[in-house]
Design a protein around this motif. Structure first.
Motif, PDB file in Angstrom:
ATOM      1  N   THR A 118      71.445  90.243 -37.637  1.00 36.64           N
ATOM      2  CA  THR A 118      71.148  88.810 -37.676  1.00 36.64           C
ATOM      3  C   THR A 118      72.061  88.082 -38.665  1.00 36.64           C
ATOM      4  O   THR A 118      72.258  88.557 -39.785  1.00 36.64           O
ATOM      5  N   CYS A 119      72.569  86.950 -38.241  1.00 37.77           N
ATOM      6  CA  CYS A 119      73.413  86.126 -39.123  1.00 37.77           C
ATOM      7  C   CYS A 119      72.552  85.533 -40.237  1.00 37.77           C
ATOM      8  O   CYS A 119      71.567  84.848 -39.965  1.00 37.77           O
ATOM      9  N   PRO A 120      72.912  85.762 -41.493  1.00 34.21           N
ATOM     10  CA  PRO A 120      72.090  85.238 -42.593  1.00 34.21           C
ATOM     11  C   PRO A 120      72.276  83.729 -42.787  1.00 34.21           C
ATOM     12  O   PRO A 120      71.529  83.113 -43.533  1.00 34.21           O
ATOM     13  N   HIS A 121      73.262  83.145 -42.103  1.00 34.41           N
ATOM     14  CA  HIS A 121      73.490  81.705 -42.263  1.00 34.41           C
ATOM     15  C   HIS A 121      72.651  80.891 -41.279  1.00 34.41           C
ATOM     16  O   HIS A 121      72.020  79.914 -41.648  1.00 34.41           O
ATOM     17  N   CYS A 122      72.631  81.297 -39.998  1.00 37.82           N
ATOM     18  CA  CYS A 122      71.934  80.482 -38.993  1.00 37.82           C
ATOM     19  C   CYS A 122      70.865  81.282 -38.242  1.00 37.82           C
ATOM     20  O   CYS A 122      70.253  80.773 -37.313  1.00 37.82           O
ATOM     21  N   HIS A 123      70.666  82.549 -38.618  1.00 38.67           N
ATOM     22  CA  HIS A 123      69.624  83.407 -38.038  1.00 38.67           C
ATOM     23  C   HIS A 123      69.879  83.818 -36.587  1.00 38.67           C
ATOM     24  O   HIS A 123      68.998  84.339 -35.929  1.00 38.67           O
ATOM     25  N   LYS A 143      80.841  88.896 -37.869  1.00 36.66           N
ATOM     26  CA  LYS A 143      80.938  87.438 -37.755  1.00 36.66           C
ATOM     27  C   LYS A 143      79.899  86.953 -36.756  1.00 36.66           C
ATOM     28  O   LYS A 143      79.509  87.677 -35.830  1.00 36.66           O
ATOM     29  N   CYS A 144      79.430  85.726 -37.011  1.00 36.55           N
ATOM     30  CA  CYS A 144      78.418  85.131 -36.155  1.00 36.55           C
ATOM     31  C   CYS A 144      79.127  84.394 -35.022  1.00 36.55           C
ATOM     32  O   CYS A 144      80.069  83.640 -35.258  1.00 36.55           O
ATOM     33  N   LEU A 145      78.685  84.629 -33.782  1.00 35.34           N
ATOM     34  CA  LEU A 145      79.344  83.983 -32.647  1.00 35.34           C
ATOM     35  C   LEU A 145      78.768  82.595 -32.380  1.00 35.34           C
ATOM     36  O   LEU A 145      79.295  81.854 -31.560  1.00 35.34           O
ATOM     37  N   ASP A 146      77.682  82.248 -33.077  1.00 36.10           N
ATOM     38  CA  ASP A 146      77.139  80.892 -32.918  1.00 36.10           C
ATOM     39  C   ASP A 146      77.667  79.940 -33.984  1.00 36.10           C
ATOM     40  O   ASP A 146      78.271  78.932 -33.681  1.00 36.10           O
ATOM     41  N   CYS A 147      77.465  80.302 -35.269  1.00 38.77           N
ATOM     42  CA  CYS A 147      77.947  79.382 -36.315  1.00 38.77           C
ATOM     43  C   CYS A 147      79.353  79.749 -36.773  1.00 38.77           C
ATOM     44  O   CYS A 147      79.946  79.044 -37.589  1.00 38.77           O
ATOM     45  N   LEU A 148      79.875  80.869 -36.259  1.00 40.51           N
ATOM     46  CA  LEU A 148      81.250  81.317 -36.524  1.00 40.51           C
ATOM     47  C   LEU A 148      81.527  81.746 -37.969  1.00 40.51           C
ATOM     48  O   LEU A 148      82.673  81.997 -38.332  1.00 40.51           O
TER      49      LEU A 148
HETATM   50 ZN    ZN Z   1      75.388  82.215 -37.738  1.00 37.71          ZN
END
Ligand code: ZN
Lengths: 158, 250
Positions: A118-123, A143-148
């Motif tokens: 899980t991305c710790p920035h945007c979940h 890397k997060c593919l949603d918030c990048l």
């Molecule tokens: Zn994210």
């Protein structure tokens, strides 16, 4: 989570070591990281059993120095550190509370067999690995593919 | 001073220790020389695992031999002919494909060996093996991914990794030239060879790399302290500081 035995006599030492931050992930302490396995008193000597996270962890020696220093500055001068490799340190020793702290600090905590990261920035769970090995031996780079945003993931180790 | 190793169990463990140490030292050379930042960090992390593993293995050697020599003494005060690492891990980082292929062939071997050592009765070795296997899983995944990327990447990357495999395979036969010491402490050496070959064959096939034939053993054995031309140079660099300043402390 393996229950650690504590008693009234050694509780104060556990409390002191709970104030020692992990040198690489300062938001958690050495007790939370699970490297302090046991504290015993033998006469005037405090015997601390330490289990390193990784065999080649560069913080291994530092753990011992930090523990000794913490006890020394609090007036306990007779400290002996025992390094114990077995049972093997593993990420199951991190409590849910500890994992929540990591997550809040921007490190994605370990999940069973690294299945959901899980991305710790945007979940978002829509994430991908950039590198198996990150800034420390126990972390991978994602890397997060949603918030990048890039982030560290604490690898499942067991 | 010449350091000899007399106990059979220590002879067995020092082979593993030296192999992990020298591969670790080779990978350290990649620190700041990786093809890009993340890979540079990855190779350095694997190097840390290997050197940490070697340190623990040297401690076991030191305890068995019980001659008042420390893990550091074993690593830093033995000469080339007193070292017992696989020739495979001595091979240089001539090309990134060499670095990866060397690690991959080693990791498959180490994985099989430590699996059998989970039941070892050498003190502390079974517990250490449990730890090591968790780390090897990540090392091996890393090397295997690269073998595939290089093998099925471009014509250029395929030819480079093919060259690396052709080169490294020359140092494989001695691995399986087991002696009585190996057979005393490993429960089934034939199974190690069999698993190694089937894992490597399958990967090479998937990566579109031609599998070279394994030659007969022509070189004198690493178990007797015989090495390729590279080990002396590695030790010269690795041992310089502790030999020049024997009492240096961190
Ligand atoms: Zn994210």
């Amino acid at each position: 989570m393996v229950a650690i035995q504590k008693n009234n006599e050694t509780q104060k030492f556990w409390d002191l070591l709970s104030e020692v931050p992990d040198p690489e992930i300062p938001v958690i302490n050495l007790v939370e990281l699970g490297v302090v396995r046991n504290i015993e008193l033998d006469g005037q000597t405090i015997i601390v059993t330490v289990t390193p996270t990784y065999t080649g962890c560069p913080a291994k020696k530092l753990f011992n120095d930090l523990i000794t220093e913490k006890l020394n500055v609090n007036g306990y001068n007779n400290v002996e550190i025992i390094t114990q490799l077995h049972p093997v340190w593993n990420t199951d020793w991190l409590s849910e509370e500890t994992k929540a702290k990591m997550y809040k600090d921007g490190i994605s905590p370990p999940t069973d067999d690294n299945l959901v990261i899980t991305c710790p920035h945007c979940h978002s769970t829509n994430t991908e690995m950039v590198s198996q090995f990150g800034s420390t031996p126990c972390q991978s780079l994602y890397k997060c593919l949603d918030c990048l945003e890039p982030f560290n993931y604490f690898k499942c180790h067991r | 001073m010449r350091i000899t190793i007399d106990n059979d169990a220590a002879k067995f463990v020092v082979r593993l220790a030296d192999t992990e140490m020298i591969l670790g030292q080779r990978l350290c050379e990649m620190c700041s020389n990786g093809p890009f930042l993340e890979e540079d960090i990855a190779l350095s992390n694997v190097a840390l695992d290997l050197i940490g593993r070697a340190e623990q293995l040297y401690k076991i050697v030191s305890e068995i031999e019980n001659k008042g020599l420390s893990a550091d003494d074993y690593a830093y005060r033995r000469n080339e002919r007193e070292y017992f690492c696989l020739k495979l891990v001595e091979q240089p980082n001539t090309d990134f494909a060499w670095t990866i292929t060397r690690s991959y062939l080693h990791d498959v071997y180490a994985n099989e060996v430590f699996k059998q050592l989970l039941k070892s009765d050498i003190p502390n070795l079974a517990g250490l093996s449990e730890k090591v296997l968790i780390e090897i899983r990540y090392n091996l995944t890393h090397a295997r991914d690269w073998m595939l990327r290089l093998g099925i990447g471009t014509e250029e990357s395929n030819s480079r990794v093919q060259g690396a495999v052709d080169q490294m395979f020359r140092y494989v036969p001695e691995i399986f030239h087991w002696d009585v010491v190996d057979n005393k402490y490993l429960s089934d050496t034939a199974a190690i060879e069999k698993s190694w070959k089937s894992e490597v064959s399958a990967l090479l096939k998937e990566a579109n790399i031609k599998e070279p034939e394994l030659m007969d053993v022509v070189m004198r054995d690493y178990r007797e302290g015989f090495h390729s031309e590279f080990l002396g140079h590695i030790l010269t660099e690795m041992q310089f500081l502790p030999r020049a300043y024997p009492d240096a402390k961190w």
